[in-house]
Every structure is written in structure tokens, then in C-alpha cells.
Design a protein around this motif. Structure first.
Motif, PDB file in Angstrom:
ATOM      1  N   HIS A  82       0.810  -1.217   0.000  1.00 46.59           N
ATOM      2  CA  HIS A  82       0.000   0.000   0.000  1.00 46.59           C
ATOM      3  C   HIS A  82       0.847   1.273   0.000  1.00 46.59           C
ATOM      4  O   HIS A  82       0.339   2.357   0.280  1.00 46.59           O
ATOM      5  CB  HIS A  82      -0.942  -0.015   1.209  1.00 46.59           C
ATOM      6  N   ALA A  83       2.117   1.125  -0.303  1.00 49.31           N
ATOM      7  CA  ALA A  83       2.993   2.299  -0.226  1.00 49.31           C
ATOM      8  C   ALA A  83       2.772   3.250  -1.394  1.00 49.31           C
ATOM      9  O   ALA A  83       2.421   2.841  -2.499  1.00 49.31           O
ATOM     10  CB  ALA A  83       4.443   1.843  -0.185  1.00 49.31           C
ATOM     11  N   GLY A 119       3.304  15.411  -0.932  1.00 47.75           N
ATOM     12  CA  GLY A 119       3.454  15.806   0.471  1.00 47.75           C
ATOM     13  C   GLY A 119       4.813  15.587   1.091  1.00 47.75           C
ATOM     14  O   GLY A 119       5.072  16.108   2.175  1.00 47.75           O
ATOM     15  N   LEU A 120       5.692  14.836   0.483  1.00 52.33           N
ATOM     16  CA  LEU A 120       7.012  14.588   1.101  1.00 52.33           C
ATOM     17  C   LEU A 120       8.136  14.724   0.077  1.00 52.33           C
ATOM     18  O   LEU A 120       8.007  14.298  -1.072  1.00 52.33           O
ATOM     19  CB  LEU A 120       7.095  13.179   1.686  1.00 52.33           C
ATOM     20  N   THR A 121       9.249  15.295   0.532  1.00 55.24           N
ATOM     21  CA  THR A 121      10.459  15.361  -0.287  1.00 55.24           C
ATOM     22  C   THR A 121      11.597  14.677   0.471  1.00 55.24           C
ATOM     23  O   THR A 121      11.824  14.960   1.648  1.00 55.24           O
ATOM     24  CB  THR A 121      10.843  16.830  -0.576  1.00 55.24           C
ATOM     25  N   PHE A 122      12.267  13.754  -0.224  1.00 51.11           N
ATOM     26  CA  PHE A 122      13.421  13.052   0.341  1.00 51.11           C
ATOM     27  C   PHE A 122      14.682  13.610  -0.319  1.00 51.11           C
ATOM     28  O   PHE A 122      14.791  13.584  -1.545  1.00 51.11           O
ATOM     29  CB  PHE A 122      13.394  11.553   0.015  1.00 51.11           C
ATOM     30  N   ALA A 172       7.541   9.106  13.555  1.00 50.84           N
ATOM     31  CA  ALA A 172       7.863   8.648  12.193  1.00 50.84           C
ATOM     32  C   ALA A 172       9.197   7.904  12.194  1.00 50.84           C
ATOM     33  O   ALA A 172      10.123   8.251  12.933  1.00 50.84           O
ATOM     34  CB  ALA A 172       7.928   9.840  11.245  1.00 50.84           C
ATOM     35  N   LEU A 173       9.259   6.874  11.375  1.00 52.79           N
ATOM     36  CA  LEU A 173      10.483   6.079  11.233  1.00 52.79           C
ATOM     37  C   LEU A 173      10.871   6.007   9.768  1.00 52.79           C
ATOM     38  O   LEU A 173      10.017   6.135   8.880  1.00 52.79           O
ATOM     39  CB  LEU A 173      10.263   4.648  11.753  1.00 52.79           C
ATOM     40  N   VAL A 174      12.145   5.775   9.539  1.00 51.26           N
ATOM     41  CA  VAL A 174      12.585   5.609   8.168  1.00 51.26           C
ATOM     42  C   VAL A 174      13.332   4.272   8.050  1.00 51.26           C
ATOM     43  O   VAL A 174      14.093   3.899   8.949  1.00 51.26           O
ATOM     44  CB  VAL A 174      13.464   6.807   7.725  1.00 51.26           C
ATOM     45  N   ASP A 175      13.056   3.541   6.980  1.00 53.19           N
ATOM     46  CA  ASP A 175      13.813   2.328   6.652  1.00 53.19           C
ATOM     47  C   ASP A 175      14.719   2.648   5.468  1.00 53.19           C
ATOM     48  O   ASP A 175      14.232   3.115   4.433  1.00 53.19           O
ATOM     49  CB  ASP A 175      12.885   1.181   6.217  1.00 53.19           C
ATOM     50  N   VAL A 220      12.181   4.225   2.885  1.00 55.84           N
ATOM     51  CA  VAL A 220      10.744   4.224   3.165  1.00 55.84           C
ATOM     52  C   VAL A 220      10.490   5.056   4.414  1.00 55.84           C
ATOM     53  O   VAL A 220      11.174   4.877   5.425  1.00 55.84           O
ATOM     54  CB  VAL A 220      10.205   2.797   3.413  1.00 55.84           C
ATOM     55  N   CYS A 221       9.514   5.937   4.338  1.00 56.23           N
ATOM     56  CA  CYS A 221       9.125   6.732   5.504  1.00 56.23           C
ATOM     57  C   CYS A 221       7.785   6.212   6.032  1.00 56.23           C
ATOM     58  O   CYS A 221       6.809   6.131   5.278  1.00 56.23           O
ATOM     59  CB  CYS A 221       9.019   8.210   5.122  1.00 56.23           C
ATOM     60  N   HIS A 222       7.782   5.836   7.307  1.00 55.17           N
ATOM     61  CA  HIS A 222       6.555   5.354   7.953  1.00 55.17           C
ATOM     62  C   HIS A 222       6.053   6.444   8.900  1.00 55.17           C
ATOM     63  O   HIS A 222       6.785   6.856   9.807  1.00 55.17           O
ATOM     64  CB  HIS A 222       6.835   4.083   8.760  1.00 55.17           C
ATOM     65  N   ARG A 223       4.828   6.894   8.672  1.00 58.34           N
ATOM     66  CA  ARG A 223       4.229   7.912   9.531  1.00 58.34           C
ATOM     67  C   ARG A 223       2.967   7.357  10.171  1.00 58.34           C
ATOM     68  O   ARG A 223       2.136   6.771   9.457  1.00 58.34           O
ATOM     69  CB  ARG A 223       3.848   9.161   8.712  1.00 58.34           C
ATOM     70  N   PRO A 224       2.810   7.523  11.461  1.00 55.83           N
ATOM     71  CA  PRO A 224       1.570   7.032  12.091  1.00 55.83           C
ATOM     72  C   PRO A 224       0.340   7.643  11.413  1.00 55.83           C
ATOM     73  O   PRO A 224       0.295   8.844  11.171  1.00 55.83           O
ATOM     74  CB  PRO A 224       1.699   7.528  13.536  1.00 55.83           C
ATOM     75  N   GLY A 225      -0.585   6.774  11.047  1.00 56.48           N
ATOM     76  CA  GLY A 225      -1.829   7.261  10.450  1.00 56.48           C
ATOM     77  C   GLY A 225      -1.754   7.527   8.961  1.00 56.48           C
ATOM     78  O   GLY A 225      -2.731   7.997   8.367  1.00 56.48           O
ATOM     79  N   HIS A 226      -0.618   7.261   8.336  1.00 52.38           N
ATOM     80  CA  HIS A 226      -0.474   7.496   6.893  1.00 52.38           C
ATOM     81  C   HIS A 226       0.063   6.234   6.218  1.00 52.38           C
ATOM     82  O   HIS A 226       0.685   5.393   6.861  1.00 52.38           O
ATOM     83  CB  HIS A 226       0.514   8.633   6.606  1.00 52.38           C
TER      84      HIS A 226
END
Lengths: 147, 175
Positions: free
Chosen positions: A38-39, A67-70, A95-98, A129-135
């Protein structure tokens, strides 16, 4: 127009003298575990690969999704890769990043100013990969870093 | 046996066995294309793996699921050419392949057999040269086997492939 490479590949397949090695098949199948169903995928901005050091050992690559820039500064040294990254805007508390290669995933917290870093990755394919709670997670496309 | 579109849909829905079946069906073609582009075994392995990584991120948005095999070989060819550019420290395709190379159809089993048969109808040195190239011999070895200067192998190969292309086109037109 038929491309010569396809012609030659077809002849090579029929000759059967250079079959795909078992380890290549195996590693191809194994990338399945990196699937994120679902990414959202952040694509690389075409003109953003540039050197940031005079000795050409460090490069900046930018990826953008809704919404995001890496921004990833990738540095090669002693045959290994270091990644210093910045995500903007700040993805929020928790938020966490892998930082992922086909063989290794390193997970980091993101500082309040959006930074993260990993060291000692093997050269080769790399994605963040950026993991954000609720997103939904946001992943970058894969880039290959030369040794 | 599931067709390519069914396998792609099943993989997108989380079916690991469908993914393995896609690899089994198309991995050998991808390897052959990467090697035919001139990549070493190590770089060919990277190009093939990178192509599967790209498919993993595009499982749900391949324009023509039935042509996923063509998408894979078109993508691996593009990755191979990027890998061959030694001036690029970071190798990346900013966009996924949207148009499959029509020429990739020659990799289908029936077309490959027709191609191989057609090679045997060519005059020398084309017949032997293309058979030796298919056996993965380098230009020097081919030159040595055929008694020609190493520098002329490349241009001769290009001419032979052109003849082969013409013959295949004539056969396709006649059908």
C-alpha cells in the motif's frame, strides 16, 4: 525496427550456453519480501543527481511524492555506502525511516528537523521508506549506488 | 497454466507463488538481454534484480498486464544501458517504462526457434559468426575461429544481423 540486443539475446537463449545462474533467480524471487503493497512511491527528480564534494565521492538525490520530499546524500568510502537523509516537511512524532538494500534494512528515527543517517551499507540497490503514524508508507524508487 | 496477466494480478494481490512463476517464466529472457547488452555476469545480475525491484513497485500500474514479459525485458535493457554508463555514480531511472519495445517479441519461444533456423540458412561467414556469438565467444575468439581480423568482427556482426533482420521480416510478411 528490431534491436540487436533482443536478437542476440534470442540467439543466446536458443544456444543455451549461458543460462541464468541459480543465485540470480533466487535473489530475484527473494525481492518479494521487500514488497510494500500500500505504499506511495516517491519518484526521483530527473535532474537532481549531483556531486556535493570535490572528489566526487558524495552525491545528492532528491525524490518527491505527494506531500514529502526526500533528499539523500549518498557517500561512498572503503567500498561501503553512507546515507545522510532529510525529509521535508518533518513527518511528525513517531515517524520512522527504513533504508533498504536487497540484503539489509536499517531502521532509524527521524530527528525533529527531519534528518536521519545510516552507515556501512553495501553498494548496490537502495530505497528509503518513511513510515508515519496514520499514513500510508512512502517509498523512494530504487537507485543503484556504484562501489 | 496461468497467463502473464493472471500472474501479475495474483502477485499484486499478494500471491508469492505467482511472483516466483513470473521469475521462472521471464528471468531467463531478462538475463539473456542483460548479457547481450554486454554486461558482465555481476552487472547483469544487478540489472535483473533491479528490474524485479521496479516491477515490485509497479505491480498495479503496468499498462498492459498481458505484456508484463515485454515490460520486464524492455526495463532490463534500459537498466543495462544505464549500468554501462560508467560516468553515472548513481544509476536510476526516473520513470518506469510505459512503452514496451515491440522488438522484444523475438524473445518468444516460437520466434527464437525461427530465428535460430534462419541463422542456419545464412551464407558464411554470417552463419558461423552468429552461432559463435550466441555461444558467448568474444570478438577475439570469433576472429580466431573464423580467420578474420578482430577489428572486423563487430562490423561483420552488424551486417549479418541486418541480413537476419531482413530475412525474418520477409518471412513475417509471407505469413
Amino acid at each position: 525496427m528490431i534491436n540487436d540486443e533482443y536478437f542476440l539475446a534470442a540467439l543466446r537463449l536458443e544456444a543455451g550456453t549461458d543460462p541464468i545462474p541459480l543465485r540470480v533467480s533466487s535473489s530475484s524471487r527473494d525481492v518479494w519480501r521487500l514488497r510494500l503493497p500500500h505504499a506511495v512511491t516517491a519518484t526521483q527528480e530527473a535532474t537532481t543527481i549531483r556531486s556535493v564534494r570535490a572528489d566526487d565521492s558524495s552525491h545528492l538525490v532528491r525524490f518527491v511524492a505527494t506531500g514529502l520530499t526526500f533528499d539523500l546524500e549518498v557517500t561512498e568510502g572503503d567500498g561501503l555506502i553512507d546515507v545522510a537523509g532529510h525529509i521535508s516537511p518533518y513527518p511528525g512524532e513517531g515517524a520512522l525511516v527504513d533504508v533498504r538494500s536487497p540484503h539489509l534494512t536499517l531502521t532509524r528515527r527521524i530527528t525533529p528537523n527531519g534528518h536521519f543517517a545510516v552507515t556501512g551499507l553495501p553498494p548496490g540497490w537502495l530505497s528509503v521508506v518513511c513510515h508515519r503514524p496514520g499514513h500510508l508508507p512512502v517509498q523512494t524508487t530504487w537507485v543503484r549506488i556504484r562501489p | 497454466m496461468r497467463d502473464s496477466a493472471e500472474l501479475l494480478t495474483a502477485a499484486a494481490d499478494g500471491d508469492r507463488s505467482a511472483w516466483d512463476e513470473l521469475e521462472s517464466r521471464f528471468g531467463p529472457r531478462m538475463w539473456a538481454v542483460a548479457r547481450a547488452c554486454g554486461l558482465s555476469p555481476a552487472d547483469a545480475a544487478d540489472a535483473v534484480q533491479g528490474t524485479w525491484l521496479r516491477l515490485l513497485q509497479h505491480l498495479r500500474n503496468i499498462r498492459d498486464p498481458g505484456a508484463v514479459g515485454g515490460w520486464l525485458v524492455t526495463t532490463v535493457r534500459r537498466e543495462a544501458f544505464l549500468l554501462l554508463r560508467k560516468d553515472l555514480p548513481v544509476v536510476s531511472s526516473s520513470e518506469a517504462v510505459t512503452e514496451v519495445d515491440p522488438a522484444a517479441v523475438v524473445l518468444e519461444a516460437d520466434d527464437r526457434q525461427l530465428l535460430w533456423k534462419t541463422v542456419s540458412t545464412l551464407n558464411e561467414p554470417c552463419r558461423s559468426l552468429l552461432q559463435l556469438v550466441a555461444l558467448d565467444l568474444g570478438n577475439r575468439q570469433v576472429a580466431s575461429r573464423l580467420g578474420m581480423p578482430a577489428g572486423s568482427v563487430g562490423p561483420t556482426k552488424a551486417r549479418c544481423l541486418e541480413k537476419l533482420r531482413t530475412l525474418i521480416s520477409l518471412q513475417e510478411t509471407a505469413q
